[in-house]
Write a protein that holds these residues in place. Structure first.
Motif, short mmCIF file in Angstrom:
data_model
loop_
_atom_site.label_atom_id
_atom_site.label_comp_id
_atom_site.label_asym_id
_atom_site.label_seq_id
_atom_site.Cartn_x
_atom_site.Cartn_y
_atom_site.Cartn_z
N GLU A 186 -4.94 -2.79 9.22
CA GLU A 186 -3.76 -3.01 8.39
C GLU A 186 -3.42 -4.48 8.10
OE1 GLU A 186 -0.29 -1.17 10.08
OE2 GLU A 186 -1.22 0.80 10.17
N ILE A 187 -3.80 -5.39 8.98
CA ILE A 187 -3.28 -6.75 8.91
C ILE A 187 -4.41 -7.75 8.65
CG2 ILE A 187 -2.01 -8.53 10.17
CD1 ILE A 187 -0.59 -6.18 11.66
N PRO A 188 -4.39 -8.38 7.49
CA PRO A 188 -5.46 -9.33 7.14
C PRO A 188 -5.56 -10.48 8.14
CG PRO A 188 -4.07 -8.86 5.23
CD PRO A 188 -3.40 -8.25 6.42
N GLY A 189 -6.78 -10.73 8.59
CA GLY A 189 -7.04 -11.85 9.49
C GLY A 189 -6.79 -11.57 10.95
N PHE A 190 -6.17 -10.43 11.28
CA PHE A 190 -5.97 -10.11 12.69
C PHE A 190 -7.31 -9.76 13.30
CE2 PHE A 190 -5.65 -6.89 15.99
CZ PHE A 190 -5.02 -7.64 16.96
N ILE A 235 2.00 -10.35 25.53
CA ILE A 235 0.93 -9.80 24.71
C ILE A 235 0.68 -10.79 23.57
CG2 ILE A 235 0.18 -7.87 23.27
CD1 ILE A 235 2.28 -6.22 25.00
N THR A 236 -0.54 -11.28 23.50
CA THR A 236 -0.90 -12.28 22.50
C THR A 236 -1.77 -11.63 21.43
OG1 THR A 236 -0.84 -14.01 24.20
CG2 THR A 236 -1.97 -14.54 22.14
N TRP A 237 -1.29 -11.71 20.19
CA TRP A 237 -2.00 -11.17 19.03
C TRP A 237 -2.71 -12.34 18.36
CZ3 TRP A 237 -1.58 -5.98 17.28
CH2 TRP A 237 -0.75 -5.16 18.06
N VAL A 238 -4.02 -12.23 18.20
CA VAL A 238 -4.85 -13.36 17.76
C VAL A 238 -5.41 -13.11 16.36
CG1 VAL A 238 -6.86 -14.77 18.30
CG2 VAL A 238 -5.44 -13.87 20.16
N PHE A 239 -5.20 -14.11 15.51
CA PHE A 239 -5.72 -14.10 14.14
C PHE A 239 -6.91 -15.04 14.06
CE2 PHE A 239 -1.53 -12.47 13.78
CZ PHE A 239 -1.52 -11.64 12.67
N ASP A 240 -7.70 -14.89 13.00
CA ASP A 240 -8.86 -15.76 12.83
C ASP A 240 -8.45 -17.19 12.48
OD1 ASP A 240 -7.98 -15.03 10.28
OD2 ASP A 240 -9.97 -14.52 9.53
N ARG A 248 5.66 -5.33 11.98
CA ARG A 248 4.70 -4.24 12.20
C ARG A 248 4.00 -4.42 13.54
NH1 ARG A 248 3.25 0.61 12.80
NH2 ARG A 248 1.15 1.17 12.15
N ILE A 249 3.65 -5.66 13.86
CA ILE A 249 2.98 -5.93 15.14
C ILE A 249 3.92 -5.60 16.30
CG2 ILE A 249 2.15 -7.82 16.61
CD1 ILE A 249 0.84 -8.97 14.02
N ARG A 250 5.17 -5.93 16.18
CA ARG A 250 6.13 -5.58 17.24
C ARG A 250 6.29 -4.06 17.36
NH1 ARG A 250 7.91 -10.55 15.54
NH2 ARG A 250 8.18 -12.06 17.22
N GLU A 251 6.26 -3.36 16.21
CA GLU A 251 6.31 -1.89 16.25
C GLU A 251 5.10 -1.33 16.99
OE1 GLU A 251 6.41 -0.72 12.15
OE2 GLU A 251 8.52 -1.27 11.90
N LEU A 252 3.92 -1.85 16.67
CA LEU A 252 2.70 -1.39 17.36
C LEU A 252 2.78 -1.69 18.85
CD1 LEU A 252 0.03 -2.56 14.74
CD2 LEU A 252 0.64 -0.18 15.31
#
Length: 120
Positions: A29-33, A51-56, A72-76
């Motif tokens: 769903e999320i570009p670059g994630f 929790i660390t969400w990492v993008f390119d 959306r990331i917080r919802e997930l």
């Protein structure tokens, strides 16, 4: 009260499984994630959970934040924590955003070092 090793291991397995599902959804769903990880001190659980969400790239991370995809990331994240049967935690505190580009520039691509330093 500190958790036993057995309880810590059980929670960690459940958390990894539910975060894996969140990660797979976000990848679609999320570009670059690219990926996510978590750090926790089970002597101070769940308060210490991060929790660390990492993008390119910085650009993809910044775009996600600017366009509201962080919601959306917080919802997930909330769904994953619920699925892992973890008591609600303040998502604004436990969710972080990062990118490969910054890790490479500041820590030579050493995520272990980067995550350890950001936890302090």
């Amino acid at each position: 009260m500190a958790l036993s090793k057995r309880d810590s291991a059980r929670i960690d397995r459940s958390l990894v499984a539910s975060l894996t599902e969140a990660c797979e959804t976000a990848e679609a769903e999320i570009p670059g994630f690219e990926w996510l990880t978590h750090t926790v001190n089970y002597a101070d659980f769940p308060r210490s959970l991060v929790i660390t969400w990492v993008f390119d790239t910085r650009a993809h991370r910044d775009h996600a934040l600017a366009t509201g995809l962080d919601t959306r990331i917080r919802e997930l994240t909330a769904t994953a924590l619920h699925a892992a049967d973890i008591a609600p935690v303040p998502l604004n505190r436990c969710v972080q955003f990062d990118c490969e580009e910054d890790c490479q520039a500041r820590h030579g691509g050493n995520w272990r070092l980067r995550l350890t330093r950001s936890a302090n």
